[in-house]
Write an enzyme that holds these catalytic residues in place. Sequence first.
Site, mmCIF file in Angstrom:
data_model
loop_
_atom_site.group_PDB
_atom_site.id
_atom_site.type_symbol
_atom_site.label_atom_id
_atom_site.label_comp_id
_atom_site.label_asym_id
_atom_site.label_seq_id
_atom_site.Cartn_x
_atom_site.Cartn_y
_atom_site.Cartn_z
ATOM 1 N N HIS A 157 1.044 -1.311 0.162
ATOM 2 C CA HIS A 157 -0.030 -0.454 -0.047
ATOM 3 C C HIS A 157 0.844 1.618 0.103
ATOM 4 O O HIS A 157 0.330 2.134 0.213
ATOM 5 C CB HIS A 157 -1.268 -0.299 1.352
ATOM 6 C CG HIS A 157 -1.797 -1.253 1.455
ATOM 7 N ND1 HIS A 157 -3.151 -1.189 1.733
ATOM 8 C CD2 HIS A 157 -2.185 -1.575 0.025
ATOM 9 C CE1 HIS A 157 -4.143 -2.333 1.399
ATOM 10 N NE2 HIS A 157 -3.623 -2.801 0.244
ATOM 11 N N TYR A 203 -3.423 4.378 -3.038
ATOM 12 C CA TYR A 203 -2.558 4.693 -1.282
ATOM 13 C C TYR A 203 -2.123 6.128 -1.537
ATOM 14 O O TYR A 203 -1.730 6.326 -0.665
ATOM 15 C CB TYR A 203 -2.513 3.363 -1.209
ATOM 16 C CG TYR A 203 -3.615 2.170 -0.639
ATOM 17 C CD1 TYR A 203 -4.082 2.857 0.227
ATOM 18 C CD2 TYR A 203 -3.482 1.277 -1.583
ATOM 19 C CE1 TYR A 203 -5.140 1.475 0.746
ATOM 20 C CE2 TYR A 203 -4.910 0.049 -1.330
ATOM 21 C CZ TYR A 203 -5.578 0.191 -0.473
ATOM 22 O OH TYR A 203 -6.564 -0.516 -0.647
#
Length: 421
Positions: A194, A244
Amino acid sequence: MKLAVVGGGSTYTPELIDGFARLRDTLPVGELVLIDPATERLELIGGLARRIFARQGHPGRVTTTSDLDAGIAGADAVLLQLRVGGQAARLRDETWPLECGCVGQETTGAGGLAKALRTVPVVLDIAERVRRTNPDAWIIDFTNPVGIVTRALLQAGHKAVGLCNVAIGLQRKFAALLDLAPADIHLDHVGLNHLTWELGVRRGGPDGEDLLPGLLAAHGETVAGDLRLPRAVLDRLGVVPSYYLRYFYAHDEVVRELGTKPSRASEVAAMERELLALYGNPALDEKPALLAKRGGAFYSEAAVDLAASLLGDGGSAVQVVNTYNNGTLPFLPDDAVIEVPARVGGSGAVPLAVPRLDPLFSGLIAHVSAYEDLALDAALRGGRERVFTALLAHPLIGQFDLAEGLTDRLLAHNKEHLPWA
């Protein structure tokens, strides 16, 4: 071959089942065991799984159990996709950080730390039971936060590889934009779970022609729109960040947005209720279209490919996974867990060499990796001070008063899952 899915009662599971059914030549599963303490929803999903297998002509059998030890016994691989505290805990993770003006998200920032604290001890207990029952079994972790959870597993000596669907999702998207087969696209995908960037989009393999400049020139608006970032950001970076990264590159904007709309957790909870109603229809024998909105796109293909490589006949394949750094990124410790392309075979995952990283990216990776080290320490040993230290170290927090306020809220909202709190 026997596979076990811990968290088999997840509404994600039919996506996984669909992949096992369609790709049975890649991964010949004889028995698939779905394990979950939520027996009512487990039976709904188990029934749908059997119907999907039957529709696809898959000869394997699907069983369900709430008995973890019985379910993992004899398994060749155990897939972890659990959510400690369920959607209720996710809702809290997305809510209380906003009270301090910080992003509320289940894997990033303070909410991500809360999830790690709840999850790591549970996963390690499961892994120990797998090791006692079948020490040769591989553990494939899809449970967030994948990087921290995988690091916990590896440091405890388990045969584990972490998996995320961000890379395969981008591979499929870029292949469609470039009118190429997904197998013809290799990503220079580098970073932490992420927290990754696509430094190159190569034709054919790691040494192939880099198509990224042309992709951005021709389709930059489309890619930027999917990431919800301005096109100018991609042009200036010259790479494609994962979505992200918006939590970092546009943090304050995201916080304002989150304060004016329903949380993702509430949306998912409503979607899950609808999905479970669909799963209970005895005529349904394929994954419903609604499942695509639940998240986890292409998870099944990635999981099948990874399991096939780990359990195969000695061959290996390149896949983006989470595994030990071992010198791949020279600015990180060897035991940091990174997310990069790796050659995966029966002995595990070996990262490929990656392009040199600009300090703009390596600096943030090093910062978040240091936070993850502190987060894992807090998850393993507990204690308010360790939680505070991890929050203070996070690049989205980094202020004493913020870290204090977030620590108080995190502990107050997670007492039922943290015996030491």
